[in-house]
Design a protein around this motif. Structure first.
Motif, short mmCIF file in Angstrom:
data_model
loop_
_atom_site.label_atom_id
_atom_site.label_comp_id
_atom_site.label_asym_id
_atom_site.label_seq_id
_atom_site.Cartn_x
_atom_site.Cartn_y
_atom_site.Cartn_z
N ASP A 12 -6.84 2.77 4.31
CA ASP A 12 -7.03 3.79 3.49
C ASP A 12 -6.16 5.09 3.54
OD1 ASP A 12 -9.26 2.96 2.41
OD2 ASP A 12 -10.91 3.78 3.54
N LEU A 13 -5.45 5.26 4.35
CA LEU A 13 -4.51 6.40 4.58
C LEU A 13 -3.29 6.13 3.67
CD1 LEU A 13 -3.67 6.26 8.32
CD2 LEU A 13 -4.99 7.93 7.11
N TYR A 14 -3.34 5.09 2.80
CA TYR A 14 -2.28 4.91 1.84
C TYR A 14 -2.97 4.96 0.31
CZ TYR A 14 0.48 2.96 5.59
OH TYR A 14 1.16 2.96 6.77
N THR A 15 -4.32 5.29 0.47
CA THR A 15 -4.94 5.35 -1.05
C THR A 15 -5.55 6.82 -1.43
OG1 THR A 15 -7.13 4.49 -0.36
CG2 THR A 15 -5.22 2.73 -0.82
N ASP A 16 -5.77 6.84 -2.38
CA ASP A 16 -6.62 8.22 -2.80
C ASP A 16 -8.10 7.80 -2.86
OD1 ASP A 16 -4.34 9.84 -3.08
OD2 ASP A 16 -4.13 9.43 -5.07
N CYS A 17 -8.58 6.35 -2.69
CA CYS A 17 -9.84 6.16 -2.83
C CYS A 17 -10.35 5.47 -1.76
CB CYS A 17 -10.36 5.30 -3.94
SG CYS A 17 -9.42 3.91 -4.11
N PRO A 18 -11.38 5.95 -0.61
CA PRO A 18 -11.68 4.98 0.25
C PRO A 18 -12.44 3.84 -0.17
CG PRO A 18 -13.53 6.80 -0.21
CD PRO A 18 -12.30 7.08 -1.19
N LEU B 178 0.98 -1.31 0.15
CA LEU B 178 -0.01 -0.08 0.11
C LEU B 178 0.83 1.20 0.02
CD1 LEU B 178 -2.79 -1.12 2.37
CD2 LEU B 178 -3.16 -0.39 0.09
N LYS B 179 2.14 1.18 0.69
CA LYS B 179 2.69 2.41 1.03
C LYS B 179 3.26 2.70 -0.48
CE LYS B 179 5.12 2.21 5.27
NZ LYS B 179 6.62 2.01 5.91
N LYS B 180 3.74 1.64 -1.33
CA LYS B 180 4.28 1.71 -2.50
C LYS B 180 3.35 2.04 -3.72
CE LYS B 180 8.36 0.44 -5.10
NZ LYS B 180 8.95 -0.70 -5.71
N HIS B 181 2.23 1.17 -3.59
CA HIS B 181 1.46 1.57 -4.67
C HIS B 181 -0.13 2.04 -4.71
CE1 HIS B 181 4.34 -0.51 -7.13
NE2 HIS B 181 4.30 -1.49 -6.24
N GLY B 182 -0.22 2.31 -3.27
CA GLY B 182 -1.51 2.49 -2.90
C GLY B 182 -2.41 3.81 -3.72
N ARG B 183 -1.54 4.61 -4.06
CA ARG B 183 -2.11 5.88 -4.90
C ARG B 183 -2.31 5.43 -6.20
NH1 ARG B 183 -3.22 8.62 -0.62
NH2 ARG B 183 -1.66 8.63 1.03
N GLU B 184 -1.80 4.14 -6.80
CA GLU B 184 -2.27 3.74 -8.16
C GLU B 184 -3.46 3.16 -8.35
OE1 GLU B 184 1.10 1.49 -9.48
OE2 GLU B 184 2.38 2.33 -7.99
N LEU B 185 -4.25 2.76 -7.14
CA LEU B 185 -5.49 1.92 -7.08
C LEU B 185 -6.74 2.75 -7.32
CD1 LEU B 185 -4.54 -0.57 -4.17
CD2 LEU B 185 -3.67 -0.47 -6.64
N LYS B 186 -7.58 2.34 -8.43
CA LYS B 186 -8.73 3.10 -8.56
C LYS B 186 -9.68 2.95 -7.67
CE LYS B 186 -9.69 2.17 -12.79
NZ LYS B 186 -9.77 2.38 -14.29
N ASN B 187 -9.88 1.59 -7.34
CA ASN B 187 -11.00 1.13 -6.26
C ASN B 187 -10.45 -0.18 -5.42
OD1 ASN B 187 -13.56 2.70 -6.98
ND2 ASN B 187 -12.89 1.95 -8.89
N THR B 188 -10.71 0.01 -3.95
CA THR B 188 -10.30 -1.09 -3.22
C THR B 188 -11.27 -1.84 -2.64
OG1 THR B 188 -9.64 0.38 -1.77
CG2 THR B 188 -7.79 0.07 -3.06
N ALA B 189 -11.00 -3.00 -2.15
CA ALA B 189 -11.99 -3.70 -1.10
C ALA B 189 -10.88 -4.47 -0.19
CB ALA B 189 -12.83 -4.53 -1.70
N TYR B 190 -11.22 -4.60 0.86
CA TYR B 190 -10.28 -5.23 1.95
C TYR B 190 -10.77 -6.48 2.64
CZ TYR B 190 -8.23 -0.61 1.80
OH TYR B 190 -7.71 0.72 1.61
N VAL B 191 -10.06 -7.23 2.79
CA VAL B 191 -10.42 -8.78 3.57
C VAL B 191 -9.23 -8.98 4.50
CG1 VAL B 191 -10.54 -11.16 3.13
CG2 VAL B 191 -11.19 -9.62 1.23
#
Ligand code: FMN
Length: 162
Positions: free
Chosen positions: A124-130, A94-107
């Motif tokens: 979510d702190l590592y991404t641009d999308c909740p 997430l630190k390295k690539h979180g901001r590249e993700l368009k939509n996420t889901a967590y398990v």
């Protein structure tokens, strides 16, 4: 070629099994993450706990995805709970690539009754999308299949509407 990607780290197989089931149900691409650290035995257990508490990460071993990360409609990330946090391996991703993700889901997979839903906010702190959909599963518990199916239903609903 699927535009849904399932990525996970698993130390003892629980998250691996869960993510294999989810990927199969969704016809998604499945990729395992590793940082190559020795995490077996009691010493490995201790290292995992310390890494999680200190939020320290070690660079990931190389892995391949069929598309660039930004081209997936949804990336589903699976992690075991470590000391009330996400595993340091998934944190590293997430630190390295979180901001590249368009939509996420967590398990999440866990051992105790606590669902650790605060971990979703940490991730979510590592991404641009909740995150769009989440689930916290206790492997072997009575509710496991019910909550996993509910997660799949919500993922399908998200994909149908977006
Ligand atoms: C270092 C460490 C810390 C853990 N801390 C927790 C915890 O705080 N709460 C919990 O419910 N389970 C905790 N667990 C248990 C794992 O989250 C659980 O067994 C998980 O399903 C393991 O997934 P895996 O087999 O994919 O590695 C911990 C496990 C490890 C190794």
């Amino acid at each position: 070629m699927s535009d849904i990607l399932c990525m996970y780290y698993s130390r003892t197989g629980n998250t691996k099994k869960t993510m294999e089931e989810i990927a199969e149900a969704l016809g998604a691409e499945l990729v395992e993450l590793s940082d190559g650290m020795e995490r077996g035995g009691w010493k490995g257990w201790l290292r995992c706990g310390l890494d999680a508490m200190r939020r320290t990460t070690t660079p990931l071993k190389s892995y391949k995805t069929k598309r660039p990360l930004k081209d997936y409609r949804l990336v589903i990330l699976g992690t075991p709970v470590w000391a009330g946090r996400c595993s340091s391996v998934v944190r590293c991703f997430l630190k390295k690539h979180g901001r590249e993700l368009k939509n996420t889901a967590y398990v999440l997979t866990r051992k105790s009754e606590n669902k650790y839903e605060e971990i979703y906010d940490q991730m979510d702190l590592y991404t641009d999308c909740p995150r769009r959909v989440t689930v916290s599963l206790r492997c072997g518990s009575v509710g496991y299949t019910f909550w996993q199916e509910e997660f799949l239903r919500q993922v399908r609903e998200f994909l149908n509407n977006n």
